[in-house]
Design an enzyme around this catalytic site. Structure first.
Site, short mmCIF file in Angstrom:
data_model
loop_
_atom_site.label_atom_id
_atom_site.label_comp_id
_atom_site.label_asym_id
_atom_site.label_seq_id
_atom_site.Cartn_x
_atom_site.Cartn_y
_atom_site.Cartn_z
CB CYS A 61 -1.01 -0.09 0.92
SG CYS A 61 0.02 0.37 2.74
CB CYS A 129 -2.36 7.56 0.29
SG CYS A 129 -2.60 9.32 -0.30
CD GLN A 742 -18.52 7.29 6.61
OE1 GLN A 742 -17.93 6.32 6.01
NE2 GLN A 742 -19.27 7.74 5.61
NE ARG A 888 -16.99 8.94 -3.33
CZ ARG A 888 -15.77 9.59 -3.62
NH1 ARG A 888 -14.74 8.73 -3.54
NH2 ARG A 888 -15.85 10.95 -4.24
CB ALA A 1041 -25.40 9.82 1.40
CD GLU A 1214 -22.90 9.75 -2.28
OE1 GLU A 1214 -22.38 8.71 -2.30
OE2 GLU A 1214 -22.76 9.67 -1.31
S1 FES Z 1 -5.98 7.37 0.31
FE1 FES Z 1 -5.54 8.92 -0.18
S2 FES Z 1 -5.64 10.74 0.22
FE2 FES Z 1 -7.18 9.15 1.06
S1 FES Z 2 3.52 -0.79 2.32
FE1 FES Z 2 3.89 -0.93 4.18
S2 FES Z 2 2.09 -0.56 4.98
FE2 FES Z 2 1.92 -1.34 3.80
#
Ligand code: FES
Ligand code: FES
Ligand SMILES: Cc1cc2nc3c(=O)[nH]c(=O)nc-3n(C[C@H](O)[C@H](O)[C@H](O)COP(=O)(O)OP(=O)(O)OC[C@H]3O[C@@H](n4cnc5c(N)ncnc54)[C@H](O)[C@@H]3O)c2cc1C
Length: 1275
Positions: A61, A129, A742, A888, A1041, A1214
């Protein structure tokens, strides 16, 4: 310590600790640190730097990426590399200088250009991220030469983002590239130069490369060796205890090793890292990294070795930059050795080129073996010393292939390498034995031996030889059947296709023009995008295109998420124990083994829930109580059985695996899909939701009656932040609950009930979420309840962060839905009547399903089409799977898909143009969509491009293109209770706002701040948005929503108006006074400067429609089933956007999440146990940075003001997801042409969603009989 472990004198000088730096500060790690501690956990838990995130812990990730400056053991140069901190053991960091996002820049020392650009380009939404993105880009810049745009674009295979759709991230980072536009470059170059200054030691020898290390940590020892002799000596002494050579340690991301007692860090052994070039042989040390190998292959210019450049190209498809930076050749080959089913690209490519391995044993004997023989060799205590490549001077051709579920960071479905020597390049007569190698077939399959022998001495560029070879391949390739892999049939046919592609490529001039498109792979240009919207400067900062207000905090890791809240001294960690079967009952639970583990505190199960064991309280309208911990009857695999509580998360997770749960499972298989239910009699079909009920006795004379069905799969939300909660006990029986939710109100209610305390004692607080998409509405209270009960029982703070696999298994997904319909149409395809039944897979209960079912049927009848003759019946179905939940665009996505599929089917069956059918069916009065379609057609050059596509398809047999244009009308209605409090401080006039919504990337805080700044006439910098909490936002409805941003902006506006009205008395007396003076005076006169307002339905902010249209153009490789999105044009009516950049982000992000749904993401369940098999980043592939439209254009509808919306705006997040089905239909249009070429009669066909390579391949009717070089009469 050494003696204790090995029982004899140390052979070498060793250190008992390792030392390294983080952001310039020195750190050491010694025996007190557990041997399996990762760099990620050290950074977060020991160095207390919470900017670096984690999600998958498998290299999939990118949330954990940091930068490491390391001295190369051979060149002695310092290299700066991006690495996955989740895969890096802390003991492997000896001598490293690590930089985390905090070290790159922050609000005090100033932000780095990478951070400011990402923020400026609106490259953050939830921001989870962002630190990883920043660190990947920072490392790329720090490696010493400015990257080109193409290199930048290529370097983000490591980093997932579920929110943005990547376009702004790529644009931000490409602005730092050497070939970016001059305007950007000027600004940025300064920063890059600054960075150089910050790193004066670059390229100098660093003395930190020290000798050996030995650290005894628990029952394991960590040995860092500096020489080959030392390695051999250590290996000789390990005895029979499990050991591991550690190079990049990235194999842990795929196959976790267990019970290791000796770790031997080999990456500083110069002999293993060396590259030697001789005239006849090139030798790469076994632990040369994939990046080093790739760079070497790309640049090699020795005579007879030019074939290596193909390896360079192929290595670019292996993993991603951070894994390649530290992952090594030998490490990869060892994975293949231990797990022959692993489709190793390193093994396949080395085998294809006939490389050999030098393997050394502990007596120093070196054996040179072929790749195939290596697999048969016992490798215990042996070292892959080096890899040898020999010179090839004869005419030869090499081609390497890798077919994957997405563009980057994915294992091969099938990979292949073909190396042929020819007598000459005119006759194409095969000289010697060719090499035909495939991976991804079965554990034992490497070479297609029969085809290899068959082709010896044959003229390859010949139809008959080709046919013989394809037949031989078909006979000898027998792929294994693994549920999470594509079917054996596809993989076999793919292998044949790849060989055909190879042969086509030999000399395209000798191939029929029509077939030449089979030679090349799909070519993706550097992506680009346009965002077109108008703004009104008189309203600024409202309607101004600004980045999100917290963007810089997100880009610097300063933004805090629940799991970033610093640890409490006596804090404990929870980990769920989850069922591994979907049906039956629990017969026993035995936690003895888990409780015996050092650090485990206790185990909770349903009997330990003192007052309530449900997280779906009836007062919230839930139909069925869902249990926090299963009390006996199992409803799905992945359900929580109990929770281990331990002193650390790692121990809790490990111990949870040791809890023995025994089941009494029935004899029948679990029911996992809508189709399973419909195919068997049963009582799993629930209430009927009817819309537009019609008198069925009225028969309509229709030109054609069409019956059809369409089944849509589930989709996992893939929030980068998994479900997370922290509960802290406080005085007076109060509990602070920090929950990634949420819906604070629901979590509060559940915790209060479970602890039997008043709701007022539960203090909810949410700063932000790392993504929600509907998945954090009804599910988080389960964690909150579990943590709360543990916290209550043990009187300690308890935190729980679900691991990705557990999160994927426990949580419900987007509802799978099937519709079955009958439609009568006239000769233009206009629907005269439509009867549809919609079956929605609720999962194991109807809780979240009911409302979505209503939404689905409502979107059917309030769509862009004339629905006066539609009759829709919605039914919910129970399956033995997790309770599905909102995702979503819930309901709307499905309804739009069904209607659009009906339009396509009508067009297909009646040979009409799909767009004409759509237009013929639109409702006539006050429908702006036809005009918007006309507008989009012009912007997107629809007619000309459609004609070009048709021409392209008529000229090309093996590449096809398709376009599709899909409209949408999205009915939007406000409901719920949403409070806001605005306070002005008399001290300096600054403004603080707390609202009842939850910021999760949608830009709610930014819009609220813009509204406040606009109404109060203040700069944005004077507005501060506080975390949401349930004191100020008591009883707040769910944020979902797309309701939050607008309704809370409205409430903010009312608060501001109230404050202005209170100030007006002062203003009258002090007309020239500035804001600060006014506020001061108001305070002096004891006028309250705090206003609150709660948005409700009574505010009469009306129902409205959101309109849009999207056109997608797709290209498909008919020989492999691969696809690419050439261009998307998206037009949406955003009204007068409160925040255009935020809304662009919403549109692009939603569209790309939809692309994931339609084109990539596939959930596979075990039919016997009901377990989710695709529960990791390895086998559940959301779109990556190179899967987005190569050309992505977003336009707001011009001159649009929405009188029924808040401040003339519309919700935006959406409808684009609804429209993303355009990409799927564009593929079907491309396949129309392929099917026609394959000889199929023109008729409607369906492509099973998601449009994976396999589904595309089979729908295209590609058959080996068509694998020719030319028609016989052309010869
Ligand atoms: S996962 Fe990239 S901004 Fe939310
Ligand atoms: S690549 Fe390291 S936590 Fe996902
Ligand atoms: C996210 C991700 C994506 C990936 N994608 C791909 C892909 O697309 N294609 C592909 O082919 N691979 C892929 N891989 C695998 C990757 O290439 C390997 O993980 C990497 O090359 C392993 O090298 P390492 O140095 O990290 O090995 P380590 O994890 O350090 O070691 C792995 C094994 O190798 C042994 N070993 C290491 N060095 C030696 C040596 N010199 N002699 C003998 N044994 C040794 C160790 O004992 C250990 O058992 C991916 C991996 C990850 C994490």
């Amino acid at each position: 310590m050494w003696s204790a472990f090995f029982g004899s004198e140390p052979v070498f000088e060793t250190a008992g600790e390792i030392s390294f730096s983080i952001n310039g500060s020195p750190f050491t790690a010694d025996e007190k640190i557990a041997s399996d501690t990762t760099l990620n956990s050290f950074i977060r838990d020991f160095a207390n730097l919470k900017g670096t995130k984690f999600m998958c812990y498998e290299g999939g990730c990118g949330a954990c990426v940091v930068s490491a400056t390391i001295v190369h053991p051979v060149t002695k140069m310092r290299q700066t590399l991006a690495v996955n901190s989740c895969l890096t053991p802390i003991f492997a960091c000896h001598g490293w200088d690590i930089t985390t996002v905090e070290g790159v820049g922050d609000r005090r020392k100033g932000y780095h250009a990478v951070q400011t650009q990402l923020a400026k380009f609106n490259g953050t939404q939830c921001g989870y991220c962002s630190p990883g993105m920043v660190m990947s880009m920072y490392s790329l810049l720090e490696r010493g030469k400015a990257p080109s745009k193409a290199e930048v674009e290529d370097s983000f295979g490591s980093n997932l983002c579920r929110c943005t759709g990547y376009r702004p991230i790529l644009d931000a980072f490409k602005s730092l590239a050497s070939d970016s536009s001059p305007q950007n470059k000027t600004n940025i170059c300064v920063d890059i130069e600054d960075m150089d200054k910050m790193c004066p030691n670059k390229n100098e020898f660093c003395s930190k490369l020290c000798g050996s290390v030995a650290i005894q940590s628990g029952s394991a020892v960590w040995r860092k060796v500096a020489t080959l002799d030392e390695l051999v000596a250590v290996l000789a002494k390990v005895g029979d205890a499990p050991y591991k050579l550690v190079a990049g340690n990235t194999a842990e991301g795929i196959y976790r090793s267990e019970g290791i007692q000796t770790y031997i860090d080999v990456k500083s052994v110069p002999q293993l890292r060396n590259i030697e070039v001789k005239p006849d042989v090139i030798t790469l040390g076994g632990n040369v990294t994939l990046t080093e190998a790739m760079d070497f292959f790309n640049e090699v210019n020795s005579a007879g070795f030019d074939y290596l450049v193909h390896l360079g190209g192929h290595f670019d498809l292996i993993a991603h930059v951070p894994v390649r930076n530290v992952g090594t050749l030998a490490g990869n080959l060892s994975i293949k050795h231990a797990h022959p089913d692993f489709p190793s690209d390193v093994f396949m490519t080395l085998d294809a080129v006939g490389a050999t391995l030098n393997i050394m044993d502990i007596s120093g004997i070196i054996q040179n073996v072929t790749m195939v023989d290596f697999l048969l060799l016992g490798m215990n205590k042996k070292i892959i010393l080096s890899i040898q490549f020999t010179r090839r001077d004869n005419p030869h051709r090499l081609r390497l292939f890798k077919i994957t579920p997405r563009a980057q960071n994915a294992h091969a479905y099938v990979n292949a390498g073909f190396l042929f020597e020819f007598e000459d390049e005119v006759s194409w007569k095969v000289a010697g034995v060719p090499r035909i190698v495939f991976g991804g077939i079965s554990p034992s399959f490497t070479h297609a031996r029969a085809a290899e022998s068959l082709l010896v001495g044959k003229v390859l560029l010949d139809n008959k030889t080709l046919a013989q070879a394809i037949t031989a391949l078909g006979q000898e390739i027998l792929p294994d059947d693994v549920l999470t892999n594509p079917t054996p049939d596809y993989r076999k046919k793919l292998a044949q296709s790849l060989f055909y592609k190879f042969v086509l490529h030999l000399d395209p001039t000798k191939v029929s023009k029509f077939l030449r498109s089979g030679t090349e792979n799909l070519q993706r240009p550097i992506s680009s995008g346009i965002q077109e919207f108008d703004t009104d400067a008189t309203l600024y900062p409202l309607n101004e295109a600004i980045p999100k207000i917290e963007a810089l905090a997100q880009c610097s890791g300063e933004a805090q998420y629940v799991n970033d809240i610093p640890s409490f001294p006596d804090e404990l960690h929870g980990a769920f124990v989850q069922t591994t079967v979907a049906t039956g009952t629990i017969s026993s639970i035995d936690a003895t083994a888990a409780l015996a583990i050092d650090g485990v505190v206790t185990f909770f199960k349903h009997t330990d829930m003192p007052y309530s064991n449900t997280f779906t309280p009836a007062i919230f309208g839930y139909l069925e109580p869902e249990e926090v911990f299963c009390s006996g009857t199992i409803l799905y695999a992945g359900q929580a059985v109990g929770m281990i509580v331990a002193k650390s998360r790692a121990v809790a997770l490990e111990a949870a695996k040791k809890v023995k749960v025994e089941y009494a499972v029935g004899s029948s298989n679990p029911v996992l899909t809508v189709e399973d239910v419909l195919n068997q009699a049963g009582n799993r079909i629930y209430p009927v939701q009817k819309e537009n009920e019609k008198d069925n006795s009225v028969l309509v004379s229709a030109t054609k009656i069409i019956k059809g069905d369409f089944s849509l799969p589930r989709q996992y939300h893939m929030t980068m932040e998994t479900q997370t909660c922290l509960v802290v006990p406080r005085e007076d029986d109060n509990y602070d609950v920090f929950c990634s939710t949420q819906f604070m109100d629901l979590a509060q209610a559940v915790v209060a009930k479970c602890l039997n305390v008043e709701a007022s004692k539960i203090n909810m607080s949410v700063r932000r979420l790392g993504g929600g998409y509907g998945g954090k509405i009804t599910r988080p209270p389960q964690l909150a309840a579990a943590c709360a009960v543990a916290s209550w029982t043990l009187n300690k703070p308890v935190r729980m962060v679900l691991p990705l696999s557990g999160n994927m298994e426990i949580a419900g997904k987007r509802f799978a839905v099937r519709d079955e319909y009958e439609v009568g149409v006239d000769e233009k395809g206009k629907i005269l009547y439509l009867k549809a039944k919609v079956f929605q897979d609720a999962g194991c209960n109807l809780n979240d399903s009911q409302r979505t079912m209503n939404t689905t049927t409502a979107h059917f009848t309030h769509s862009v089409y004339d629905s006066s003759t539609f009759e829709i019946v919605g039914q919910q179905i129970k399956t033995d799977t997790a309770s599905n939940t909102w995702c979503r665009g819930p309901g709307s996505t499905e309804a739009v898909a069904f209607l659009e599929e009906i339009m396509e089917r009508i067009a297909g069956e009646m040979n009409l143009d799909p767009l004409e059918v759509r237009l013929a069916n639109m409702y006539a009065v006050d429908n702006p969509v036809p005009a918007m379609i006309a507008d989009l057609k012009e912007k997107a050059d629809y007619d000309a491009r459609k004609a070009k596509v048709e021409e392209f398809n008529s000229l090309n047999r093996w590449k096809k293109r398709g376009v599709s244009l899909v409209p949408v009308q999205y009915p939007f209605d406000f409901w719920g209770v949403r409070p806001v409090v605005v306070s002005v401080y008399q001290i300096d006039g600054s403004v603080a706002i707390s609202h009842g919504g939850v910021e999760m990337g949608q830009g709610l805080n930014t819009k609220v701040a813009q509204v406040a700044a606009h109404f109060l006439g203040l700069p944005l910098s004077m507005i501060s948005i506080k975390p949401s909490n349930n004191l100020i936002a008591a009883n707040a409805s769910v944020t979902g929503a797309s309701l939050g941003s607008e309704s809370l902006s409205y409430a903010t506006m009312q608060c501001c108006k109230e404050i202005l009205s209170r100030l007006s008395v002062i203003k009258e007396k002090m007309p020239d006074a500035e804001w600060k003076a006014l506020v001061r005076e108001a305070h002096a006169q004891e006028i309250s400067l705090t206003a609150s307002y709660t948005f409700t339905k009574r505010d009469n902010v009306g129902i409205y429609f959101i309109w849009g249209a999207a056109m997608a153009e797709m290209e498909v490789d008919i020989l492999t089933g691969e696809k690419q999105i050439l261009r998307v044009d998206l037009l949406e009516d955003a009204g007068q956007s409160m925040s255009p950049m935020v809304d662009v982000g919403q549109m692009e992000g939603a569209f790309v999440m939809g692309l994931g749904y339609w084109l990539y993401e596939q959930l596979v369940y075990d039919p016997y146990s009901g377990r989710l098999l695709t529960n990791s980043t390895w086998n559940y592939k959301i779109p990556g940075a190179k899967d987005i439209p190569a050309d992505f254009r977003v336009y707001f509808r011009k001159n649009s003001k929405n009188p029924n919306g808040v401040l003339n705006s519309k919700a935006t997040g959406e409808p684009p997801l609804n429209m993303s089905i355009a990409a799927y239909f564009a593929i079907t249009h491309a396949l129309n042409s392929a099917r026609k070429d394959a000889g199929a009669p023109a008729s409607y066909f369906q492509l099973k969603p998601p449009a994976t390579a396999e589904h595309i391949f089979f729908t295209s009717l590609t058959d080996e009989k068509d694998f020719k070089l030319f028609e016989e009469d052309e010869e």
